[in-house]
Design a protein around this motif. Sequence first.
Motif, PDB file in Angstrom:
ATOM      1  N   THR A 268      18.106  -2.826 -33.303  1.00 58.83           N
ATOM      2  CA  THR A 268      17.027  -2.279 -32.488  1.00 58.83           C
ATOM      3  C   THR A 268      17.529  -1.743 -31.147  1.00 58.83           C
ATOM      4  OG1 THR A 268      15.514  -3.852 -33.522  1.00 58.83           O
ATOM      5  CG2 THR A 268      14.778  -2.800 -31.491  1.00 58.83           C
ATOM      6  N   SER A 269      18.424  -2.447 -30.493  1.00 58.18           N
ATOM      7  CA  SER A 269      18.913  -1.995 -29.185  1.00 58.18           C
ATOM      8  C   SER A 269      19.667  -0.680 -29.298  1.00 58.18           C
ATOM      9  CB  SER A 269      19.815  -3.060 -28.560  1.00 58.18           C
ATOM     10  OG  SER A 269      19.057  -4.186 -28.162  1.00 58.18           O
ATOM     11  N   LEU A 270      20.502  -0.539 -30.347  1.00 55.95           N
ATOM     12  CA  LEU A 270      21.219   0.716 -30.539  1.00 55.95           C
ATOM     13  C   LEU A 270      20.265   1.824 -30.998  1.00 55.95           C
ATOM     14  CD1 LEU A 270      24.614  -0.400 -32.114  1.00 55.95           C
ATOM     15  CD2 LEU A 270      24.069   0.122 -29.720  1.00 55.95           C
ATOM     16  N   GLU A 271      19.223   1.454 -31.736  1.00 51.43           N
ATOM     17  CA  GLU A 271      18.214   2.443 -32.121  1.00 51.43           C
ATOM     18  C   GLU A 271      17.510   2.978 -30.879  1.00 51.43           C
ATOM     19  OE1 GLU A 271      13.920   2.643 -34.469  1.00 51.43           O
ATOM     20  OE2 GLU A 271      15.245   0.913 -34.784  1.00 51.43           O
ATOM     21  N   LEU A 272      17.140   2.094 -29.965  1.00 49.57           N
ATOM     22  CA  LEU A 272      16.485   2.530 -28.727  1.00 49.57           C
ATOM     23  C   LEU A 272      17.406   3.427 -27.916  1.00 49.57           C
ATOM     24  CD1 LEU A 272      14.141   2.326 -26.695  1.00 49.57           C
ATOM     25  CD2 LEU A 272      15.252   0.279 -25.761  1.00 49.57           C
ATOM     26  N   ARG A 273      18.679   3.053 -27.825  1.00 51.24           N
ATOM     27  CA  ARG A 273      19.611   3.840 -27.026  1.00 51.24           C
ATOM     28  C   ARG A 273      19.818   5.221 -27.648  1.00 51.24           C
ATOM     29  NH1 ARG A 273      24.668   0.698 -24.767  1.00 51.24           N
ATOM     30  NH2 ARG A 273      22.935  -0.221 -23.603  1.00 51.24           N
ATOM     31  N   ALA A 274      19.932   5.280 -28.974  1.00 49.88           N
ATOM     32  CA  ALA A 274      20.091   6.584 -29.646  1.00 49.88           C
ATOM     33  C   ALA A 274      18.848   7.443 -29.452  1.00 49.88           C
ATOM     34  CB  ALA A 274      20.372   6.373 -31.129  1.00 49.88           C
ATOM     35  N   ALA A 275      17.651   6.832 -29.547  1.00 54.17           N
ATOM     36  CA  ALA A 275      16.403   7.588 -29.349  1.00 54.17           C
ATOM     37  C   ALA A 275      16.326   8.126 -27.922  1.00 54.17           C
ATOM     38  CB  ALA A 275      15.207   6.696 -29.656  1.00 54.17           C
TER      39      ALA A 275
ATOM     40  N   ARG B 123       9.694  -3.160 -30.527  1.00 54.75           N
ATOM     41  CA  ARG B 123      10.367  -4.262 -31.222  1.00 54.75           C
ATOM     42  C   ARG B 123      11.350  -4.991 -30.303  1.00 54.75           C
ATOM     43  NH1 ARG B 123      11.053  -0.185 -34.941  1.00 54.75           N
ATOM     44  NH2 ARG B 123      13.335  -0.270 -34.783  1.00 54.75           N
ATOM     45  N   ILE B 124      11.471  -4.537 -29.049  1.00 61.18           N
ATOM     46  CA  ILE B 124      12.343  -5.217 -28.089  1.00 61.18           C
ATOM     47  C   ILE B 124      11.611  -6.425 -27.524  1.00 61.18           C
ATOM     48  CG2 ILE B 124      13.520  -5.043 -25.851  1.00 61.18           C
ATOM     49  CD1 ILE B 124      14.975  -3.457 -27.897  1.00 61.18           C
ATOM     50  N   THR B 125      12.284  -7.569 -27.509  1.00 58.60           N
ATOM     51  CA  THR B 125      11.705  -8.802 -26.954  1.00 58.60           C
ATOM     52  C   THR B 125      12.385  -9.121 -25.636  1.00 58.60           C
ATOM     53  OG1 THR B 125      11.325  -9.634 -29.201  1.00 58.60           O
ATOM     54  CG2 THR B 125      11.265 -11.240 -27.386  1.00 58.60           C
ATOM     55  N   GLY B 126      11.600  -9.127 -24.548  1.00 64.63           N
ATOM     56  CA  GLY B 126      12.171  -9.451 -23.247  1.00 64.63           C
ATOM     57  C   GLY B 126      12.993  -8.296 -22.706  1.00 64.63           C
TER      58      GLY B 126
END
Length: 994
Positions: free
Chosen positions: A942-949, A974-977
């Motif tokens: 999820t974190s790499l998905e957010l960064r790519a987006a 979907r990021i928690t905290g």
Amino acid sequence: MTVEVRDLDHGFLPYPWAGLTSVKRATNRVRFPHHSPEAHLLSFPPFLLDLDAERLWRDDKEVPLRRKPFAILRYLVQNPQRLVTQAEIVEAVWGRIAMSDSLLRTHVHDLRGALGEGVVETVVGRGYRFVAEVKHEYAEDRGSVGHEESPAETIANRVVGREQEISALQAALRSARDHRRTTVFVTGEAGVGKTTLVDAFVETAGTKGSLVGRSSCVEQYGTGQAFLPVLDAIGTLCRGRGGARAIDVFTEHAPTWLAQMPGLVSAARFAELQRRTSGATQARSFQELVEALAALSAHGPVILVFDDLHWTDPSTAELLAFMASRREPARLLIVGTYRPAEVPRGHSVSKFTAELIAHRQASTIALDGLSVESVDAYLAKRFPHHRFPPAFTGTLHQSTSGNPLFITTFVDDLEGQGLLRERDGRWDLTTSVQEVAVRRPDSIRRLIDAQIDRLADAEQRIIEVAAVAGMTFTAGVVAYALDADADGVDSACESLANERRLLQYIGTETWPDGTIQSRYAFGHSLFQHAALMRSTSATVRAWHRKIGERLEAGYARREEEVAAELAVHFDRGQMPARAARYYLAAGDRTGLHYGLHESVAHYERVRVLTEDLPENRERDVLGMRAALGLGWRLYERDGLTDGALPMLEKARELAARLDDKASLAEVLIRLEVLGVVRGDLRAASDHARAAAPLLEHLPGALRASANELEALRVLIRGDLQDACRRFEAIGIFRVAEGAPAPEAAGARIAAMAWGGYALWLAGKPDQAVTLARRGYEAADALKDSWERAALLSDWATLHAWRREPAKAKELAHRALDLAGQGAFGLWTRRADLVLRWADAELGAPLSEERAGELVSKPWEGAWHGRTMACVLLAAMYARLGCTDKALAVVSEALGSIETSEERWLESELHRLRGELLQSRDAAEADRSIAAALEIARRQSSTSLELRAALSLHAITSGAKKKRAREDVARALSRITGGSDAPDVVEARRVVGGR
């Protein structure tokens, strides 16, 4: 402070009785004893018994008493006015051995000769009773008699000359008292008087409130036990004045050291220490010792003395360098002696002493030979009112080149032959000075050899066997080799120590077989060398075998405690199979106790010895265990895999041939580790699959390690969901939620950092950092510098992943400090890369040349695989505007993925490639970032998905930008905290800008 004392014209010599326990003490010259305030005294007028110093006084005169009668007296006085059976006395003095009644009666007769009649009563057929009334006293209550000398006066009365050297040692002690960690090296040739100078200084310091730990580095036939001098020094601290407090301090602050010394604590306490220290590392043991010595010095200076460092083991040299280079204040004085001419080029001692002196962290006191004036002063001290011819002093100096040991030995020889004789209170030379010159020996070895020749035949044999046994030896071992009476050999050694000064008495020790052994040491290594040269090689081999047999029997069922010594004796006795077994045990033991250099040497010797053994199962077992131990210790020592891999492959081959499932499973796990480190996940996976059906044969800790390693391997492969399930199953994630950290060191703590990476990738940035922090706290609680440096590096890396350069820089600095103190090259390289990335992100000046230094595989041996370092390196180059270098790093990493299967950061590599290509090929940049987004989704990262987006949103426009914003919103949901994490803050801004 630097004190350099060189080219001095004065030397020193000890009094003839200095430094030795002697029954010939010239009591008319000795005042009432000056005891330490805590000395335990027993009085039965007119006698006073000093239990600590092992001395008996009648009024103000010392009563000469041999060691066995003294031990009998000690036991009787401690059990006064009751019947003490003969069996009790034998067990207390000799241990559990058969002893003739007549021998005991002989020693009791000698005791009565010293005490007089009416003190020890015989109960016929049963035993003895000490009938005098005994009172317990302490020296501080009794007071002292006469003038109490200052430290300078006391030392001056023990040595001749050396005023500057004495002043330098006293200055070093004052520095230590002022909480300045101080190190002094006393150097000079053999026999120049290094040890005697330090002896006199330490004796005075000890009576003035300093705690003293003393040991000697002994010349050994082969690789000995790691840290033996350090253990000896700790032992003297724990057995000396204030020993009970020292044991408490080491229990609290340095359990890894006390856990190697079962004789100092109760069985229950020792078992608890072993439980607490299971799985500890060398780094932890180093840090523990530093903290223990600092705590121990809270009430007064601690002096550690290490004699003959030219014979020290590499691990001890590494530890001394670590302690001496610490910056924290401590009332600690380290004194080391060594012979510069006998330190080989590249030896660990020459390296660390030169480095400490160059950095002004140590000073040297270099001793030279004596001048003619100093020799004259020595003769005046030793032979008061002498009438020697004036030319005698010059002849003596010329014959010995001013070497103090040569002088004292030569003078002893002249006195022993009656050429120096006392008449009417005056000393005379009974021959001519010319005759003295003619008698000059070619060397001190020849002089010593001549002295041994003048001993009785039985004493000569004792000295010769003792030389084979080692620089230190027990009388019982020598007696067994000679097939002689142990008590008789002990008495002969005592006489030699008291009268000949070839030997020194060290103390008694109880062996596991129940015998009480008297331990002696040669007065100087030159004495041992001279005695050793007197025997043929065949005789020496036979004695080595006999010595090994007695040692083996004495330590039955606990042979591992003396495995290194047994290995050498059987090796020198040409018994290769027996020697190999003990070298193997020594390698296992020293490796567990953090002596990696010595452990490697032991295993290598096993491999050499097994080459000539008959081909059978025993040979394969020895070879397999040696290869397994050697491979893993090489990796632990060097942090590299090239030397370790072929050893472990050999171990796997032999374990399979032997059908040893437990060993095969262990080898496969070790190979899996190497595969992960090398970035060869296919090989690591193959090893894991082969090990899976064998794990039931492993102990729990190693089985848990295998499970944690499997989770890491799955994570690096890019199977994030599977990795998270595995970390959850073994309880790692629960720590981030407040559960207690796992009760183990090593892999369990490292798994917390690995789990932190998984949590960040899964979109839980705060939990990821919490888990890394808890991992560091667990390492800190264990006082494990290696794990602390590793966890700080991982913690810093997580903040780099979160794009928080300031926090990453702070943690990287802390990791670099710890790694530098412990010489942990692995963590130094990782922390350095994180630090340079942070500097680049923060806009700190960084030249392209400095950045270029990091191109040469900074990840080699330092990271899990290769891509993590590539990501940081490429990001740093990009920030510096070095686009071509950044693209080269990314292309190399992407090109290796198909073969390495290391896919966990594949998405980030594609994203970086897209951003780098944006100004050169917009279409290819879009495709790269789109690929990054698709890979991150497929991996549930999820974190790499957010960064790519976010990257896609930044470079697109129109409908594509709108879709990218929707991608950002989906990933953000979907990021928690992580509300303050830069990616999350930017994502909220993008979504809010709708």
